[in-house]
Write a protein that holds these residues in place. Structure first.
Motif, short mmCIF file in Angstrom:
data_model
loop_
_atom_site.label_atom_id
_atom_site.label_comp_id
_atom_site.label_asym_id
_atom_site.label_seq_id
_atom_site.Cartn_x
_atom_site.Cartn_y
_atom_site.Cartn_z
N GLN A 102 16.77 -0.27 -4.22
CA GLN A 102 16.66 0.60 -3.04
C GLN A 102 15.41 1.47 -3.12
O GLN A 102 14.67 1.61 -2.13
CB GLN A 102 17.91 1.48 -2.94
N ALA A 103 15.15 2.03 -4.30
CA ALA A 103 13.96 2.86 -4.47
C ALA A 103 12.69 2.04 -4.28
O ALA A 103 11.73 2.48 -3.64
CB ALA A 103 13.98 3.52 -5.85
N PHE A 104 12.68 0.81 -4.83
CA PHE A 104 11.50 -0.05 -4.70
C PHE A 104 11.21 -0.36 -3.23
O PHE A 104 10.05 -0.33 -2.80
CB PHE A 104 11.72 -1.35 -5.48
N ASN A 105 12.23 -0.70 -2.46
CA ASN A 105 12.03 -1.03 -1.05
C ASN A 105 11.39 0.12 -0.29
O ASN A 105 10.48 -0.07 0.53
CB ASN A 105 13.35 -1.42 -0.40
N GLU A 106 11.83 1.35 -0.57
CA GLU A 106 11.28 2.51 0.12
C GLU A 106 9.88 2.83 -0.37
O GLU A 106 9.02 3.25 0.41
CB GLU A 106 12.22 3.71 -0.07
N VAL A 107 9.63 2.62 -1.65
CA VAL A 107 8.29 2.86 -2.19
C VAL A 107 7.29 1.85 -1.62
O VAL A 107 6.17 2.21 -1.25
CB VAL A 107 8.31 2.80 -3.73
N LEU A 108 7.70 0.58 -1.53
CA LEU A 108 6.80 -0.45 -1.02
C LEU A 108 6.38 -0.18 0.42
O LEU A 108 5.27 -0.52 0.83
CB LEU A 108 7.47 -1.82 -1.12
N ASP A 109 7.26 0.45 1.19
CA ASP A 109 6.91 0.79 2.57
C ASP A 109 5.84 1.87 2.64
O ASP A 109 5.13 1.98 3.64
CB ASP A 109 8.16 1.27 3.33
N ALA A 110 5.72 2.68 1.57
CA ALA A 110 4.82 3.84 1.61
C ALA A 110 3.56 3.65 0.78
O ALA A 110 2.76 4.58 0.67
CB ALA A 110 5.57 5.08 1.13
N VAL A 111 3.35 2.48 0.19
CA VAL A 111 2.16 2.26 -0.66
C VAL A 111 0.89 2.36 0.20
O VAL A 111 0.79 1.70 1.23
CB VAL A 111 2.23 0.88 -1.33
N PRO A 112 -0.09 3.19 -0.20
CA PRO A 112 -1.35 3.28 0.55
C PRO A 112 -2.04 1.92 0.64
O PRO A 112 -1.95 1.10 -0.28
CB PRO A 112 -2.18 4.28 -0.27
N ASP A 113 -2.74 1.69 1.73
CA ASP A 113 -3.37 0.39 1.98
C ASP A 113 -4.44 0.04 0.95
O ASP A 113 -4.71 -1.14 0.70
CB ASP A 113 -3.97 0.35 3.38
N ASP A 114 -5.08 1.07 0.35
CA ASP A 114 -6.18 0.78 -0.57
C ASP A 114 -5.71 0.56 -2.00
O ASP A 114 -6.53 0.35 -2.90
CB ASP A 114 -7.21 1.91 -0.53
#
Length: 424
Positions: free
Chosen positions: A66-78
């Motif tokens: 669950q934490a990974f899914n939410e983190v992956l949504d917020a990873v900066p594009d660079d």
């Protein structure tokens, strides 16, 4: 005919100009080249103990997903992000095989969020906890480029694949000078797990965090990924010498080195007239050390005459010990001998008095961070730094004058009272 030829040449020239304008142009001379993108690899423990259902009413594995899914949504594009697992594939009892069970689940590179989430969704708690091999694999995954590199290790237990000590693995990674930081997160850790994860983080300049809830895990991983996108100044490697004569010459900046227990190293800094040298050093105790230790930062001339020193001592467990010094060089005057060299070479000596129990490995040496800065020196006697009195020098003078005047007045009053008493 001539008119037609000129018209055709003009059209060709216009098309060529448009084509050149549309093509990407190289950076102009003097412009800084684009830096490499920061790299992060999330390293997740998928061992059998991750089945335990003690995080917000769900299993540790479910909380991590669950934490990974939410983190992956917020990873900066660079940010180039990858995912590595440990203990995800082998469920047998052969320890030799289980301790090799680490693989890259998603390669480090531009993030495809859907693909990364799909890969994480397939994970199921399975095998052993080979933290040491996983760190070596993650360090290899992050090779290349000059951007910041960070491993975020998430586990609920200590390594089960000794004698490959993950703490020593982290020290070896740090000693390579590749500026790779390992941050560790412990899911409901016990004392042994805390000690091991703290040691791994300290060895590479990272952080350790204890996690009890899904939100804490998500927020911390998100914070670390975001920190990689906005890194601090990366220290430059500098290998100090045993004598000042062969020492490297340092310009203003931050430098990193390794120093053995009870060793000293030399560096050189050129200081011009009218400049002030400001230097500081920090040595990290990234392993168990004996009580009573200290560090010394000493500035001297090339002939060995000491100019100024800074020292600090400690007793007990301390992660980092630091010291610093300042040396203002007087500006040239008209009466100075013009034959003298204008720039003075200042020798900086970094020493430590650390020692360790016989069971502790002393190789590689302790991590050293040295900061060197050159600023305009004090130009007037009223400058507080000129006298070394600090910013409160005027207050000190005022107190001295006040005390002197008060003493004179009180003495005069006392004598007057005695005279009046004798008269009466």
């Amino acid at each position: 005919m001539i008119t037609r030829k000129r018209l055709a040449a003009g059209v060709c020239g216009l098309l060529a100009a448009i084509a050149v304008g549309l093509l990407p142009t190289p950076a102009a001379a003097g412009e800084p080249a684009a830096k490499s993108s920061p790299k992060v690899e999330l390293t997740l423990d998928v061992s059998g103990s991750m089945r335990a259902r003690d995080i917000d009413g769900q299993s540790r594995m479910a909380a991590a997903k669950q934490a990974f899914n939410e983190v992956l949504d917020a990873v900066p594009d660079d940010v180039q992000l990858g995912i590595r697992t440990l203990g995800a594939n082998y469920h047998g009892e052969d320890r030799k095989v289980g301790c090799k069970d680490t693989r890259q689940l998603y390669p480090v590179g531009p993030l495809d969020r859907t693909e990364a989430k799909t890969a994480v969704a397939t994970l199921a708690p399975t095998g052993w906890t080979p933290i040491g091999p996983a760190l070596l694999g993650a360090a290899d995954d992050l090779k290349g480029g000059d951007g910041s590199r960070r491993i975020v290790l998430i586990t609920d237990g200590e390594d089960t694949c000794a004698p490959l000590d993950p703490c020593q693995v982290a020290r070896d990674i740090a000693a390579k000078g590749i500026h790779l930081t390992v941050d560790t997160l412990g899911l409901l850790p016990n004392a042994k797990t805390r000690n091991q994860l703290s040691c791994i983080a300290e060895a590479t300049g990272g952080t350790y965090t204890s996690v009890k809830h899904t939100k804490e895990l998500r927020d911390r991983v998100d914070q670390l990924v975001d920190r990689a996108a906005r890194p601090v100044v990366t220290p430059k490697p500098a290998e100090g010498a045993q004598q000042c004569s062969g020492a490297p010459e340092l310009k203003p900046g931050v430098y990193t080195d390794r120093e053995k227990f009870a060793e000293h190293r030399w560096y050189r800094v050129p200081v011009k007239p009218g400049q002030e040298l400001r230097a500081s050093v920090s040595i990290a105790a990234d392993r168990a050390v004996n009580n009573d230790y200290g560090i010394l930062l000493r500035a001297s001339t090339v002939h060995g005459r000491e100019i100024v020193r800074g020292a600090e001592a400690g007793d007990g467990r301390t992660d980092v010990i630091s010291s610093g010094l300042r040396y203002p060089k007087a500006p040239l005057t008209s009466s100075d001998d013009t034959d003298k060299p204008a720039t003075e070479t200042v020798c900086l000596q970094v020493s430590n008095s650390f020692s360790a129990p016989a069971s502790v490995k002393t190789d590689p040496g302790l991590p050293v961070e040295l900061t060197v800065d050159l600023v305009d020196g004090p130009s007037e006697g009223s400058d507080a730094a000129f006298f070394g009195l600090g910013h409160g020098w005027w207050f000190l003078c005022a107190m001295v004058l006040t005390g002197l005047l008060a003493g004179l007045v009180w003495g005069w009053i006392s004598r007057w009272r005695v005279t009046v008493w004798r008269t009466n």
